[in-house]
Enzyme design. Structure first.
Site, PDB file in Angstrom:
ATOM      1  N   ASN B  45      33.206  40.217  42.026  1.00  0.00           N
ATOM      2  CA  ASN B  45      33.414  41.468  42.483  1.00  0.00           C
ATOM      3  C   ASN B  45      34.564  42.026  42.875  1.00  0.00           C
ATOM      4  O   ASN B  45      34.997  41.519  44.258  1.00  0.00           O
ATOM      5  CB  ASN B  45      32.095  41.797  43.303  1.00  0.00           C
ATOM      6  CG  ASN B  45      31.720  43.528  43.635  1.00  0.00           C
ATOM      7  OD1 ASN B  45      32.701  44.286  43.882  1.00  0.00           O
ATOM      8  ND2 ASN B  45      30.747  44.016  43.115  1.00  0.00           N
ATOM      9  N   HIS B  56      32.149  45.141  38.949  1.00  0.00           N
ATOM     10  CA  HIS B  56      31.327  44.110  39.389  1.00  0.00           C
ATOM     11  C   HIS B  56      31.518  42.658  38.814  1.00  0.00           C
ATOM     12  O   HIS B  56      32.772  42.604  37.919  1.00  0.00           O
ATOM     13  CB  HIS B  56      30.004  44.525  38.432  1.00  0.00           C
ATOM     14  CG  HIS B  56      29.265  45.648  39.394  1.00  0.00           C
ATOM     15  ND1 HIS B  56      28.166  46.015  39.231  1.00  0.00           N
ATOM     16  CD2 HIS B  56      29.863  46.582  40.132  1.00  0.00           C
ATOM     17  CE1 HIS B  56      27.782  47.192  39.922  1.00  0.00           C
ATOM     18  NE2 HIS B  56      28.723  47.549  40.547  1.00  0.00           N
ATOM     19  N   GLU B  58      30.512  40.485  37.155  1.00  0.00           N
ATOM     20  CA  GLU B  58      30.220  40.089  35.646  1.00  0.00           C
ATOM     21  C   GLU B  58      31.347  40.561  34.807  1.00  0.00           C
ATOM     22  O   GLU B  58      31.841  40.327  33.874  1.00  0.00           O
ATOM     23  CB  GLU B  58      28.888  40.414  35.087  1.00  0.00           C
ATOM     24  CG  GLU B  58      27.697  39.630  35.860  1.00  0.00           C
ATOM     25  CD  GLU B  58      27.278  40.435  37.079  1.00  0.00           C
ATOM     26  OE1 GLU B  58      28.078  41.068  37.670  1.00  0.00           O
ATOM     27  OE2 GLU B  58      26.057  40.121  37.625  1.00  0.00           O
ATOM     28  N   CYS B  83      22.933  43.886  37.250  1.00  0.00           N
ATOM     29  CA  CYS B  83      22.540  45.241  37.450  1.00  0.00           C
ATOM     30  C   CYS B  83      22.436  45.658  35.911  1.00  0.00           C
ATOM     31  O   CYS B  83      22.729  45.197  34.953  1.00  0.00           O
ATOM     32  CB  CYS B  83      23.570  46.022  38.371  1.00  0.00           C
ATOM     33  SG  CYS B  83      25.206  46.564  37.526  1.00  0.00           S
ATOM     34  N   CYS B  86      26.071  45.624  34.026  1.00  0.00           N
ATOM     35  CA  CYS B  86      26.313  44.320  33.778  1.00  0.00           C
ATOM     36  C   CYS B  86      25.415  43.730  32.800  1.00  0.00           C
ATOM     37  O   CYS B  86      25.696  42.962  31.802  1.00  0.00           O
ATOM     38  CB  CYS B  86      26.518  43.280  34.863  1.00  0.00           C
ATOM     39  SG  CYS B  86      27.730  44.061  36.095  1.00  0.00           S
ATOM     40  N   ASP B 146      27.841  50.148  45.749  1.00  0.00           N
ATOM     41  CA  ASP B 146      28.015  49.170  44.582  1.00  0.00           C
ATOM     42  C   ASP B 146      26.869  49.344  43.599  1.00  0.00           C
ATOM     43  O   ASP B 146      27.101  49.253  42.348  1.00  0.00           O
ATOM     44  CB  ASP B 146      28.115  47.620  45.164  1.00  0.00           C
ATOM     45  CG  ASP B 146      28.694  46.863  44.079  1.00  0.00           C
ATOM     46  OD1 ASP B 146      29.799  46.986  43.745  1.00  0.00           O
ATOM     47  OD2 ASP B 146      27.994  45.878  43.582  1.00  0.00           O
TER      48      ASP B 146
END
Lengths: 149, 149
Positions: B45, B56, B58, B83, B86, B146
């Site tokens: 991140n 993020h 990923e 999330c 991602c 985030d």
């Protein structure tokens, strides 16, 4: 082609972004983020230009918008129905409303966004369809790579 | 804490990425992309470090992996359950399998990924939970931003 006068002014800006992307040798998809009647972010697909697999138009737009705080009163415009990556961003960040140019050339994640209470408005514009159709016909492999096919 | 010897070696690399992010002043979430038993991308991140709302772990990892062609035989490791942004990338690009460090501090998009036939393995590691708990306690507003809260 529909009468341009009835096309939302923000969609015209998204289309301008798409054309900018095309002029750079990229995929013609553009996006703007709007809050309180003002554009607070804009972008276009830059996958090819930046060799960046995640630079879909909506992601580029959201990056360019910066840290805007709550997204609850924002509207994301895109010339094409967002894919799951971009629809995922919409759902995760609680963007309230998405206005798209078309979904005839790509169904995207419309159902997923609707299922998560996002308002989705599809203007179904021939102008956006024609832009994508031409690109997909000329560069099918670039397009398939863009959507993970 | 679980015995580190039984932790997947790739998850240890994702944890190393998370710690690298933390040392930079960022959110401690790390990710690696694996194909044929080899790491082909890694990241963490970088939202805070790069002031980039879409960075993020990923997404950073997938950008760093580059244009890898088909993702069908890839496995995405993340120290935290992805999330919707991602998870959306996972579904859109047909990543077959996701291995996560934990989902106790954040439920993420597990059901969404499962519904789209992604195999999701949760290692439920205290090490990953502790890292996130500490960060969330110290910087609740950064964490909420985030995940769009």
């Amino acid at each position: 082609m529909k009468d341009r006068r009835i096309i939302d002014a923000f969609m015209l800006e998204a289309i301008a972004e798409a054309r900018k992307g095309l002029s750079e040798g990229g995929i013609p998809i553009g996006s703007v983020l709007v809050r309180d009647g003002k554009i607070i972010g804009r972008g276009h697909n830059r996958r090819i230009q930046e060799n960046n697999t995640m630079k879909h138009a909506e992601i580029d737009c959201l990056i360019n918008a910066g840290r805007v705080g709550s997204y609850r009163n924002t509207v994301l415009y895109s010339t094409l129905m967002p894919c799951y990556l971009c629809g995922g961003a919409v759902v995760q960040f609680n963007i309230s409303k998405v206005v798209v140019g078309e979904s005839r050339t790509f169904p995207g994640s419309e159902k997923f966004m609707l299922d998560h209470s996002v308002e989705v408005i599809n203007l179904d514009l021939d102008e956006c369809v024609d832009m994508m159709k031409k690109f997909i016909k000329e560069y099918p492999s670039l397009w398939n790579e863009d959507i993970g096919k």
